[in-house]
Design an enzyme around this catalytic site. Structure first.
Site, PDB file in Angstrom:
ATOM      1  N   ARG A   1       0.834  -1.213   0.000  1.00 53.85           N
ATOM      2  CA  ARG A   1       0.000   0.000   0.000  1.00 53.85           C
ATOM      3  C   ARG A   1       0.868   1.262   0.000  1.00 53.85           C
ATOM      4  NH1 ARG A   1      -1.748   2.017   4.474  1.00 53.85           N
ATOM      5  NH2 ARG A   1      -2.435   0.093   5.459  1.00 53.85           N
TER       6      ARG A   1
ATOM      7  N   TYR B   1     -16.410  16.682 -16.313  1.00 59.43           N
ATOM      8  CA  TYR B   1     -16.788  15.296 -16.082  1.00 59.43           C
ATOM      9  C   TYR B   1     -17.809  15.289 -14.938  1.00 59.43           C
ATOM     10  CZ  TYR B   1     -16.574  10.484 -14.658  1.00 59.43           C
ATOM     11  OH  TYR B   1     -16.922   9.212 -14.325  1.00 59.43           O
TER      12      TYR B   1
ATOM     13  N   ASP C   1      -7.802  18.785 -14.661  1.00 60.74           N
ATOM     14  CA  ASP C   1      -8.123  17.438 -15.146  1.00 60.74           C
ATOM     15  C   ASP C   1      -7.670  17.397 -16.606  1.00 60.74           C
ATOM     16  OD1 ASP C   1      -9.295  15.168 -16.216  1.00 60.74           O
ATOM     17  OD2 ASP C   1     -11.148  15.364 -15.055  1.00 60.74           O
TER      18      ASP C   1
ATOM     19  N   LYS D   1      -8.214   6.266 -19.385  1.00 59.24           N
ATOM     20  CA  LYS D   1      -8.516   6.738 -20.726  1.00 59.24           C
ATOM     21  C   LYS D   1      -7.266   6.657 -21.622  1.00 59.24           C
ATOM     22  CE  LYS D   1     -12.429   7.428 -18.623  1.00 59.24           C
ATOM     23  NZ  LYS D   1     -12.772   8.681 -17.970  1.00 59.24           N
TER      24      LYS D   1
HETATM   25  C1  LIG Z   1     -13.378   9.158 -16.806  1.00 61.30           C
HETATM   26  C2  LIG Z   1     -13.078  10.526 -16.315  1.00 61.30           C
HETATM   27  C3  LIG Z   1     -12.923  10.790 -14.948  1.00 61.30           C
HETATM   28  C4  LIG Z   1     -13.136   9.736 -13.877  1.00 61.30           C
HETATM   29  O1  LIG Z   1     -12.200   8.747 -13.931  1.00 61.30           O
HETATM   30  P1  LIG Z   1     -12.461   7.202 -13.503  1.00 61.30           P
HETATM   31  O2  LIG Z   1     -11.193   6.544 -13.868  1.00 61.30           O
HETATM   32  O3  LIG Z   1     -13.662   6.734 -14.274  1.00 61.30           O
HETATM   33  O4  LIG Z   1     -12.730   7.208 -12.033  1.00 61.30           O
HETATM   34  C5  LIG Z   1     -12.584  12.083 -14.577  1.00 61.30           C
HETATM   35  N1  LIG Z   1     -12.427  13.065 -15.485  1.00 61.30           N
HETATM   36  C6  LIG Z   1     -12.587  12.854 -16.804  1.00 61.30           C
HETATM   37  C7  LIG Z   1     -12.406  13.978 -17.758  1.00 61.30           C
HETATM   38  C8  LIG Z   1     -12.909  11.575 -17.264  1.00 61.30           C
HETATM   39  O5  LIG Z   1     -13.069  11.374 -18.571  1.00 61.30           O
END
Ligand SMILES: *Cc1c(COP(=O)(O)O)cnc(C)c1O
Length: 384
Positions: A57, A109, A181, A206
């Site tokens: 961890r 998001y 983000d 992603k």
């Molecule tokens: C998918 C996504 C998230 C969340 O991420 P997870 O891996 O699904 O928890 C946050 N911000 C954006 C822009 C995303 O496309």
């Protein structure tokens, strides 16, 4: 943090994506690093840990390698890998205390404002939602309690562009941090820390994974300071860490990210131009189009290109949008993005009743298929 390559070496990013964090295994000579699944590591008789590893961890070889690579990708000094993008966002908000104020984009998001509303409002955090492309609105939303300004550019799902350098200045003038983000652009297209941002957040699920087979998140930091230390405590103490196997998969993704995202951006530009000329399409949202209101800012800050995401409004309403998506043969109807396969999604219906996304909007994630095949598929679906 001896494990992080502080001197991001002289090589170009394509070279670094292949090599950073990928070390030849000293015991076997394995060129691809082994996956270390052990949760615990042996101590010497005197109680010391010769390898530096104690318990997974807090530290694991595969996670360390991934974090080294993520820091390199974003020009940061340190990265922390989380079990999901939401876990990474959660850790940012957990750094705050009762009464602190967060500025969240009106377009983001949907999970980001949902975390503030459904979880952190109960802990006494307050937040405002603002159009981040309107700098006067951002300035007006700042209060003496503002600690975090959050931005996402290009935004989900309308691909609105936020001026990263300008918002960083607004944040710093008030003593807040600017967290970006960067999931949609990916570090191949845009590196917010070089524009003045303090922290970058990723859903590594992603583009960084790129293969739609691993869930993950990350925070990457511009400096080693008290914020970074606070995040480190939350990271290892709250323990929302990815498994060694997930870290290994993400490392495999990073090895090809330069090729993948460049192709995806190139194809997205072609698809956007095709859609912009199509009579069944009312509007196309892609920052690579001259007609996009954020094009000039995007051209300045998206140094690698305009990315592989776009959305468009079908003439008509939800019925026409659903019908077009139903006719797609190559594009899969699914949520998520950034993988090698092209996806299409009716965004309003996945976001649910509180969604403000236009009912005729389809969101597209461009994969690495041949772009002419993608355009043929869109043409047959829209011409029917
Ligand atoms: C998918 C996504 C998230 C969340 O991420 P997870 O891996 O699904 O928890 C946050 N911000 C954006 C822009 C995303 O496309």
């Amino acid at each position: 943090m001896e494990h992080l390559a502080m001197t991001h070496d002289k090589h170009r990013i394509e070279t670094r994506t292949v090599h950073t964090g990928n070390h030849i295994d000293p015991t076997t000579g394995a060129v691809v690093p082994p996956i270390v699944m052990s949760t615990t590591f042996a101590r010497e008789a005197d109680g010391t840990f010769p390898s530096g590893y104690v318990y997974t961890r807090s530290k694991n070889p595969n996670r360390i390698a991934l974090e080294e690579s993520l820091a390199m990708l974003e020009d940061g000094v340190r990265a922390m890998a989380f079990a999901s993008g939401q876990a990474a966002t959660n850790a940012v908000f957990q750094m705050l205390k009762q009464g602190d104020h967060v500025i969240v984009p009106d377009q983001a998001y949907f999970g980001t404002p949902a975390l503030m509303r459904d979880v952190f409002a109960h802990y006494g955090l307050t937040f405002s939602r603002v159009d981040m492309s309107n700098l006067d609105a951002v300035r007006a939303a700042v209060t003496t309690q503002t600690k975090v300004i959050w931005s996402e550019t290009p935004s989900n799902p309308l691909l609105t562009i936020t001026d990263l350098a300008a918002v960083s200045q607004i944040a710093h003038a008030t003593g807040a941090i600017h967290v970006v983000d960067n999931t949609w652009a990916s570090p191949m297209m845009q590196r917010p820390l070089t524009q003045g941002a303090d922290v970058v957040m990723h859903s590594t699920t992603k583009y960084i994974s790129g293969h739609t087979d691993v869930l993950g998140g990350a925070l990457i930091f511009a400096r080693n300071d008290e914020i970074t230390e606070r995040a480190h405590v939350i990271h290892t103490l709250a323990g929302a860490v990815p498994s060694p196997f997930d870290c290994w998969l993400l490392m495999r993704g990073i090895r090809t990210i330069a090729l993948r995202v460049r192709q995806q951006a190139h194809s997205a530009q072609r698809v956007a131009e095709f859609l912009a000329d199509h009579p069944a399409v009312e509007q196309v949202n892609y920052p690579g189009l001259d007609s996009h209101p954020g094009h000039a800012i995007a051209a300045r800050q998206m140094v690698g290109g305009f990315g592989g995401m776009l959305s468009f409004h079908v003439k008509g309403g939800a019925t026409e949008a659903f019908a077009a998506a139903a006719r797609m043969q190559l594009f899969t109807r699914a949520t998520s993005l950034g993988g090698i396969e092209s996806l299409i999604e009716h965004r309003a219906s996945i976001e649910g009743p509180t969604s403000t996304t236009p009912q005729n909007l389809l969101r597209v994630s461009i994969g690495i298929e041949h772009v002419d095949d993608l355009i043929d598929d869109l043409r047959q679906a829209l011409n029917a």
